[in-house]
Design an enzyme around this catalytic site. Structure first.
Site, PDB file in Angstrom:
ATOM      1  CB  ILE A   1      -0.941   0.000   1.221  1.00  0.00           C
ATOM      2  CG1 ILE A   1      -1.844  -1.236   1.214  1.00  0.00           C
ATOM      3  CG2 ILE A   1      -1.772   1.286   1.238  1.00  0.00           C
ATOM      4  CD1 ILE A   1      -2.762  -1.352   2.423  1.00  0.00           C
ATOM      5  N   PRO A   2       1.108   1.858  -1.146  1.00  0.00           N
ATOM      6  CG  PRO A   2       0.875   2.711  -3.305  1.00  0.00           C
ATOM      7  CD  PRO A   2       0.287   1.711  -2.345  1.00  0.00           C
ATOM      8  CB  CYS A   3       1.993   5.219   2.820  1.00  0.00           C
ATOM      9  SG  CYS A   3       3.159   4.067   3.545  1.00  0.00           S
ATOM     10  CG  HIS A   4       6.646   4.551  -1.174  1.00  0.00           C
ATOM     11  ND1 HIS A   4       5.928   3.374  -1.008  1.00  0.00           N
ATOM     12  CD2 HIS A   4       7.018   4.584  -2.470  1.00  0.00           C
ATOM     13  CE1 HIS A   4       5.892   2.725  -2.162  1.00  0.00           C
ATOM     14  NE2 HIS A   4       6.551   3.438  -3.061  1.00  0.00           N
TER      15      HIS A   4
END
Length: 179
Positions: A134-137
């Site tokens: 889950i690409p929170c970056h």
């Protein structure tokens, strides 16, 4: 029962957690809120299908491929609001970025509100229990600041560079929650 295993990645050691045959956690060692959503002490298990599939996904990701999130059975534990934010994170394409403000606008529309606090969205992003996948970056400050990554600002930079994000207008703030 909750199970755990570890994965050694280019950005450091990762803890994986699963429950009921779904991935419920992926944390970079030492990150803020490390394993914070686990309801019980996990039991070591390295051979589960969920872990094999997740490790294969991570191997491909770190090899420069663009595996789809939908290839994995994930179930991040959290409130309805947080899950709504995390679902929007999953829509950010590989190698692209967005802002907390843009996500807050989408949440406001989905909820029929005039506006939604970007800080509330930031809190949900920061508590994402399945980092990288889950690409929170991929979420930035409106001004291009690299803020808000629970795994640490250097790891955020490494992941964005790995995905080929143009870093020329992005910067590390002198003060902020991710430092």
């Amino acid at each position: 029962m909750i199970y755990k295993t570890h994965y050694n990645s280019p950005v450091g050691r990762i803890l994986l957690a699963e429950k009921n045959d779904t991935l419920i956690g992926l944390w970079l060692e030492g990150q803020k809120y490390f394993s914070g959503t686990l309801e019980e002490e996990p039991v070591q298990r390295d051979d589960s299908p969920v872990f094999r599939q997740t490790k294969g996904w991570l191997d491909r990701y770190f090899a420069g491929e663009k595996p789809l999130i939908s290839e994995l059975n994930i179930s991040p534990p959290g409130s309805e609001f947080r899950r709504q934010v995390w679902k929007l994170l999953c829509e950010i394409p590989y190698g692209k970025v967005t802002t907390y403000g843009e996500i807050s606008k989408k949440i406001a529309v989905q909820r029929g509100l005039k506006q939604m606090s970007a800080q509330a969205v930031g809190g949900a992003v920061g508590h994402n229990p399945i980092s990288i996948i889950i690409p929170c970056h991929r979420v930035l400050g409106a001004d291009g600041s690299l803020t808000g990554y629970a795994g640490g600002i250097q790891k955020k930079i490494m992941l964005l560079k790995h995905e080929g994000v143009d870093m020329s207008r992005l910067f590390v703030p002198h003060k902020g929650s991710a430092l």
